[in-house]
Design a protein around this motif. Structure first.
Motif, PDB file in Angstrom:
ATOM      1  N   CYS A 266       0.860  -1.184   0.000  1.00  0.00           N
ATOM      2  CA  CYS A 266       0.000   0.000   0.000  1.00  0.00           C
ATOM      3  C   CYS A 266       0.896   1.233   0.000  1.00  0.00           C
ATOM      4  CB  CYS A 266      -0.891   0.030   1.233  1.00  0.00           C
ATOM      5  SG  CYS A 266      -2.063  -1.334   1.343  1.00  0.00           S
ATOM      6  N   LEU A 267       0.386   2.331  -0.529  1.00  0.00           N
ATOM      7  CA  LEU A 267       1.209   3.533  -0.626  1.00  0.00           C
ATOM      8  C   LEU A 267       1.617   4.049   0.745  1.00  0.00           C
ATOM      9  CD1 LEU A 267       2.472   5.439  -2.682  1.00  0.00           C
ATOM     10  CD2 LEU A 267       0.432   6.865  -2.508  1.00  0.00           C
ATOM     11  N   ASN A 268       0.739   3.913   1.744  1.00  0.00           N
ATOM     12  CA  ASN A 268       1.111   4.427   3.067  1.00  0.00           C
ATOM     13  C   ASN A 268       2.154   3.550   3.757  1.00  0.00           C
ATOM     14  OD1 ASN A 268      -0.422   2.253   3.919  1.00  0.00           O
ATOM     15  ND2 ASN A 268      -2.136   3.495   4.655  1.00  0.00           N
ATOM     16  N   GLU A 269       2.508   2.436   3.155  1.00  0.00           N
ATOM     17  CA  GLU A 269       3.607   1.611   3.663  1.00  0.00           C
ATOM     18  C   GLU A 269       4.935   1.988   3.015  1.00  0.00           C
ATOM     19  OE1 GLU A 269       2.388  -2.761   4.468  1.00  0.00           O
ATOM     20  OE2 GLU A 269       1.346  -2.172   2.632  1.00  0.00           O
ATOM     21  N   ALA A 270       4.915   2.874   2.045  1.00  0.00           N
ATOM     22  CA  ALA A 270       6.123   3.227   1.299  1.00  0.00           C
ATOM     23  C   ALA A 270       6.320   4.741   1.294  1.00  0.00           C
ATOM     24  CB  ALA A 270       6.027   2.696  -0.132  1.00  0.00           C
ATOM     25  N   GLU A 272       8.906   6.531   1.412  1.00  0.00           N
ATOM     26  CA  GLU A 272       9.989   7.001   0.555  1.00  0.00           C
ATOM     27  C   GLU A 272       9.535   7.109  -0.898  1.00  0.00           C
ATOM     28  OE1 GLU A 272      10.069   2.551   0.434  1.00  0.00           O
ATOM     29  OE2 GLU A 272       9.692   4.100   1.935  1.00  0.00           O
ATOM     30  N   VAL A 273       8.618   6.211  -1.308  1.00  0.00           N
ATOM     31  CA  VAL A 273       8.077   6.282  -2.665  1.00  0.00           C
ATOM     32  C   VAL A 273       7.190   7.511  -2.813  1.00  0.00           C
ATOM     33  CG1 VAL A 273       6.580   5.134  -4.337  1.00  0.00           C
ATOM     34  CG2 VAL A 273       8.230   3.791  -3.023  1.00  0.00           C
ATOM     35  N   LEU A 274       6.336   7.747  -1.817  1.00  0.00           N
ATOM     36  CA  LEU A 274       5.461   8.913  -1.884  1.00  0.00           C
ATOM     37  C   LEU A 274       6.283  10.197  -1.896  1.00  0.00           C
ATOM     38  CD1 LEU A 274       2.697  10.219  -1.885  1.00  0.00           C
ATOM     39  CD2 LEU A 274       2.646   9.994   0.610  1.00  0.00           C
ATOM     40  N   PHE A 275       7.312  10.272  -1.066  1.00  0.00           N
ATOM     41  CA  PHE A 275       8.156  11.469  -1.031  1.00  0.00           C
ATOM     42  C   PHE A 275       8.804  11.711  -2.387  1.00  0.00           C
ATOM     43  CE2 PHE A 275      12.465  13.241  -0.551  1.00  0.00           C
ATOM     44  CZ  PHE A 275      12.138  14.497  -0.060  1.00  0.00           C
ATOM     45  N   ALA A 276       9.409  10.673  -2.959  1.00  0.00           N
ATOM     46  CA  ALA A 276      10.079  10.832  -4.257  1.00  0.00           C
ATOM     47  C   ALA A 276       9.083  11.207  -5.346  1.00  0.00           C
ATOM     48  CB  ALA A 276      10.806   9.543  -4.621  1.00  0.00           C
ATOM     49  N   THR A 277       7.886  10.666  -5.274  1.00  0.00           N
ATOM     50  CA  THR A 277       6.872  10.960  -6.283  1.00  0.00           C
ATOM     51  C   THR A 277       6.406  12.409  -6.172  1.00  0.00           C
ATOM     52  OG1 THR A 277       6.142   8.663  -6.211  1.00  0.00           O
ATOM     53  CG2 THR A 277       4.649  10.239  -7.214  1.00  0.00           C
TER      54      THR A 277
END
Length: 558
Positions: A266-270, A272-277
């Motif tokens: 899920c996005l809220n588990e990542a 670092e991905v959300l920040f980079a995006t």
């Protein structure tokens, strides 16, 4: 390791679907999909008047195979067709076929997909209803539930997912029908699919919506003058930015963004991905403006190739297909990825508790339970042991299914469309067209690094390639070419930093192709050698106009 046996899961002809998954499914996901697909498509085919019973999903060694069940004797696969005059008479005399023929005429006349698209999008309509149902389950404080209540909650999330899968495949009758009808009709107008599909660009605002939201957050960060290095620092800049991130995650954080199974992130588990995006979110205004102008010109050129007597039908079919496109791409996140994510989060809470009790090795092994095994007795030591669940997880992660046959079972002869009543024949025609263009018919039409191109011009960049989509996305750097087996609609939340996309599976109507068109990313979709032939870190050239990917420079390993 024991060699896998690939046995047909039932009578008839079964096609492997690699456009949605490339690894064995969890037992819970198999249960949910098997339940929802046949019920949703049966309802849809009945309402539209197709001479089909349902689309059936079955799993062989965890891999998804599908079969279109005929209306007459669906569980007894025909070996050969009767003579055409006899077949035509049977179709016209069979009570079920006669009723379906009347319904098909009504569908072609009333075009019910327009009504369903409106019902989806209107305030308080289906989308809002599904969103509220998802939020109600998502916002349960799982940590505050006692053990029995947690088990009840998990069962509730599974039942919710099953019903959402029914809705998902029912809706596909109304979001794919006008698209399939456009493509099928185009053949009679002297056009090819590759002439028509690009005319759907820009018709899916739900696909570009997340990037627009994230761009607004990035612009607020830039105005602040801060230079955060992670999501926590970004939140600390201002209460407004923190609230905007929370609002985004409230409706998108529980979506599984990388696959159609509960073992995806899920996005809220990542974070670092959300920040980079967020930091890579682009201002797409100028590109969209240029694309709209180009689209108008392209549409006019294609329209001029249609006979004047058919242009009104072309215009209507194109308008209806463009309206349906947004429903098609909004459907999955609400009815698949979100319910799957809610199930995942509930099961991980169970896994954390059982791990603390010493009954699991890692919390994620709770994802390996079957539905029948999830009872309160798990807390008292019953059910499969920790070693068995770990074995299931390792098997799914490591088993080699690359040689899974594309087709299983005996070929079922398909009645020629011309023996069907006209309206019913058109329904069958565009069902077949959609299955083909989505890459779900089990056929491999290209080899190596050739596929279906999306976009214009070529793009050269570093390949970020992985069998696991989560791994590729976590390592993705701005401008990289994302090379993955397949994508889901929820990839639109994390693709802002990609320069281009290459997938091993999928067709012109696959989600990878749609995402690439809507986000303005060059892509080659359905290139079988993408995963096996492209090394991670290689410099590659994505050439959508020639439908090919070229390896320019091998990676340098230190």
């Amino acid at each position: 390791m024991t060699e896998l046996q690939w046995i047909p899961p039932g009578p008839g002809h079964w096609a492997l679907d690699r456009s949605h998954t490339n690894r064995p499914a969890t037992l819970i996901n198999q249960h949910v999909q098997t339940y929802g697909t046949i019920r949703g498509t049966r309802r849809m085919f009945d309402e539209l008047g197709a001479p089909l019973d349902a689309l059936d999903f079955r799993f062989v060694n965890g891999m998804l195979y599908s079969r279109v069940r005929p209306l007459i004797r669906p569980d007894s696969a025909a070996k050969k067709l009767p003579p055409l005059p006899v077949l035509r008479l049977m179709i016209r005399l069979h009570p079920g076929m006669r009723r379906r023929a009347r319904t098909a005429r009504s569908s072609m006349d009333q075009r019910p997909w327009r009504r369903v698209a409106h019902e989806w999008a209107r305030p308080g309509g289906l989308r809002d209803q599904f969103e509220q149902a998802n939020l109600a389950l998502q916002n349960v404080d799982r940590s505050a539930l006692d053990d029995d209540a947690l088990i009840s909650h998990i069962i509730e999330t599974i039942e919710h997912a099953k019903q959402m899968f029914v809705e998902h495949f029912w809706l596909h009758g109304y979001d794919l029908s006008p698209i399939g009808l456009l493509l099928y009709s185009a053949q009679g107008w002297g056009l090819q699919s590759h002439d028509v599909i690009p005319l759907l660009e820009g018709a899916s605002p739900s696909t570009t919506g997340p990037e627009l939201e994230l761009r607004r957050i990035r612009e607020a960060v830039e105005r602040s003058g801060a230079n955060p290095s992670d999501l926590a620092e970004m939140r600390a800049i201002s209460e407004t930015i923190a609230n905007d991130i929370d609002a985004f995650l409230q409706r998108r954080g529980a979506l599984i963004f990388s696959r159609y199974d509960i073992d995806g992130l899920c996005l809220n588990e990542a974070p670092e991905v959300l920040f980079a995006t967020i930091m890579a979110a682009r201002d797409d205004t100028e590109r969209k403006r240029d694309a709209e102008a180009t689209l108008a010109q392209r549409t006019q050129r294609v329209r001029e190739r249609v006979a004047e007597s058919d242009r009104a039908n072309f215009d209507r079919a194109l308008v209806e297909a463009r309206v349906a496109m947004d429903l098609r791409d909004d459907n999955g996140p609400h009815t698949l990825e979100w319910p799957l994510g809610i199930m995942r989060l509930a099961l991980l809470e169970l896994g954390a508790r059982l791990t603390k009790l010493g009954r699991l090795q890692v919390a994620s092994d709770a994802l390996e339970f079957s539905v029948e095994e999830i009872t309160s007795d798990l807390f008292r030591g019953s059910g499969p042991g920790a070693d068995e669940l770990r074995r299931r997880a390792v098997w799914r992660e490591t088993v080699d299914v690359s040689d899974a046959p594309r087709l299983l079972g005996d070929v079922e002869p398909v009645p020629p469309i011309e023996v069907l009543p006209t309206a019913m024949g058109r329904l069958v025609g565009f069902v077949q067209t959609v299955m083909t263009e989505a890459g779900m018919d089990g056929q491999e039409r290209v080899t190596g690094l050739s596929g279906f191109g999306v976009g214009t011009g070529t793009y050269r960049g570093r390949a970020c390639r992985a069998d696991s989509p989560e791994d590729a996305i976590v390592r993705l750097e701005p401008g990289d070419v994302l090379v993955v087996p397949c994508t889901t609609p929820a990839y639109n939340m994390v693709l802002a930093m990609a320069g281009a996309i290459v997938t091993a599976e999928g067709g012109a109507l696959s989600h990878a192709a749609v995402l690439a068109r809507e986000l303005g990313l060059p892509a080659v979709v359905g290139a079988p050698g993408a995963i096996t032939d492209i090394p991670d870190g290689a410099i590659i050239e994505v050439d959508p106009e020639r439908n090919v990917v070229r390896i320019i420079e091998q990676p340098t390993h230190h």
